[in-house]
Design a protein around this motif. Sequence first.
Motif, short mmCIF file in Angstrom:
data_model
loop_
_atom_site.label_atom_id
_atom_site.label_comp_id
_atom_site.label_asym_id
_atom_site.label_seq_id
_atom_site.Cartn_x
_atom_site.Cartn_y
_atom_site.Cartn_z
N ALA A 16 0.83 -1.21 0.00
CA ALA A 16 0.00 0.00 0.00
C ALA A 16 0.86 1.26 0.00
O ALA A 16 0.57 2.22 -0.72
CB ALA A 16 -0.93 -0.01 1.21
N LEU A 17 1.93 1.26 0.78
CA LEU A 17 2.84 2.42 0.80
C LEU A 17 3.52 2.61 -0.55
O LEU A 17 3.66 3.74 -1.02
CB LEU A 17 3.87 2.26 1.91
CG LEU A 17 3.35 2.44 3.33
CD1 LEU A 17 4.44 2.10 4.35
CD2 LEU A 17 2.83 3.84 3.55
N VAL A 19 2.35 1.69 -3.54
CA VAL A 19 1.35 2.19 -4.49
C VAL A 19 1.08 3.67 -4.24
O VAL A 19 0.98 4.47 -5.18
CB VAL A 19 0.06 1.35 -4.40
CG1 VAL A 19 -1.09 2.01 -5.13
CG2 VAL A 19 0.30 -0.05 -4.93
N THR A 20 0.98 4.07 -2.98
CA THR A 20 0.76 5.48 -2.64
C THR A 20 1.93 6.33 -3.11
O THR A 20 1.73 7.42 -3.67
CB THR A 20 0.56 5.63 -1.12
OG1 THR A 20 -0.54 4.81 -0.72
CG2 THR A 20 0.29 7.07 -0.74
N TRP A 21 3.16 5.86 -2.91
CA TRP A 21 4.33 6.59 -3.33
C TRP A 21 4.36 6.74 -4.85
O TRP A 21 4.64 7.81 -5.38
CB TRP A 21 5.59 5.88 -2.82
CG TRP A 21 6.85 6.57 -3.17
CD1 TRP A 21 7.39 7.68 -2.60
CD2 TRP A 21 7.75 6.21 -4.23
NE1 TRP A 21 8.56 8.01 -3.21
CE2 TRP A 21 8.81 7.12 -4.22
CE3 TRP A 21 7.76 5.18 -5.16
CZ2 TRP A 21 9.86 7.05 -5.12
CZ3 TRP A 21 8.81 5.11 -6.06
CH2 TRP A 21 9.84 6.04 -6.03
N ALA A 23 1.79 6.75 -6.82
CA ALA A 23 0.73 7.71 -7.16
C ALA A 23 1.23 9.14 -6.96
O ALA A 23 0.94 10.02 -7.78
CB ALA A 23 -0.52 7.44 -6.32
N LEU A 24 1.99 9.38 -5.90
CA LEU A 24 2.56 10.70 -5.66
C LEU A 24 3.49 11.10 -6.79
O LEU A 24 3.45 12.23 -7.28
CB LEU A 24 3.31 10.73 -4.32
CG LEU A 24 4.12 11.99 -4.06
CD1 LEU A 24 3.20 13.18 -3.83
CD2 LEU A 24 5.05 11.81 -2.88
#
Length: 144
Positions: A16-17, A19-21, A23-24
Amino acid sequence: MTGYWWLDALIGLVAALLVTWLALIIVLAIVRPRGGLLREAMRLLPDVLRLVRRLAADRALPRGVRVRLGLLLVYLAFPLDLVPDFIPVLGYADDAIIVTAVLRSVVRRAGIDAVRKHWPGTDDGFAALARITGLNRTPPPSGP
């Protein structure tokens, strides 16, 4: 196998981290100033930092704007970059891109006059800031 639920949770959290990174990174690539504007944004960064600090301290601005600016200052003071410097273009420019995006949202909420009032640099510097952030393209406030 039930004794390793924590390993599954850890793998899920790391995924999850990541994927979030990613996306950023994609968002930064989309909102970055184009062409020579990115270089110009990096050159203006010292004046922009003083501007952000002054805007964050202005009690006349809406609380949401000041909170946004305060969070930006915390991000800029944080010693670790979210985007490592080895990533082309974005690695060295992530701070300028994030500042640009936040200033765009501040102008939409607080108005260009507030930004102009607190600008510490030259008129040419403000004109460059307006080009970089699109401040000169903000729509007029809509009426009732």
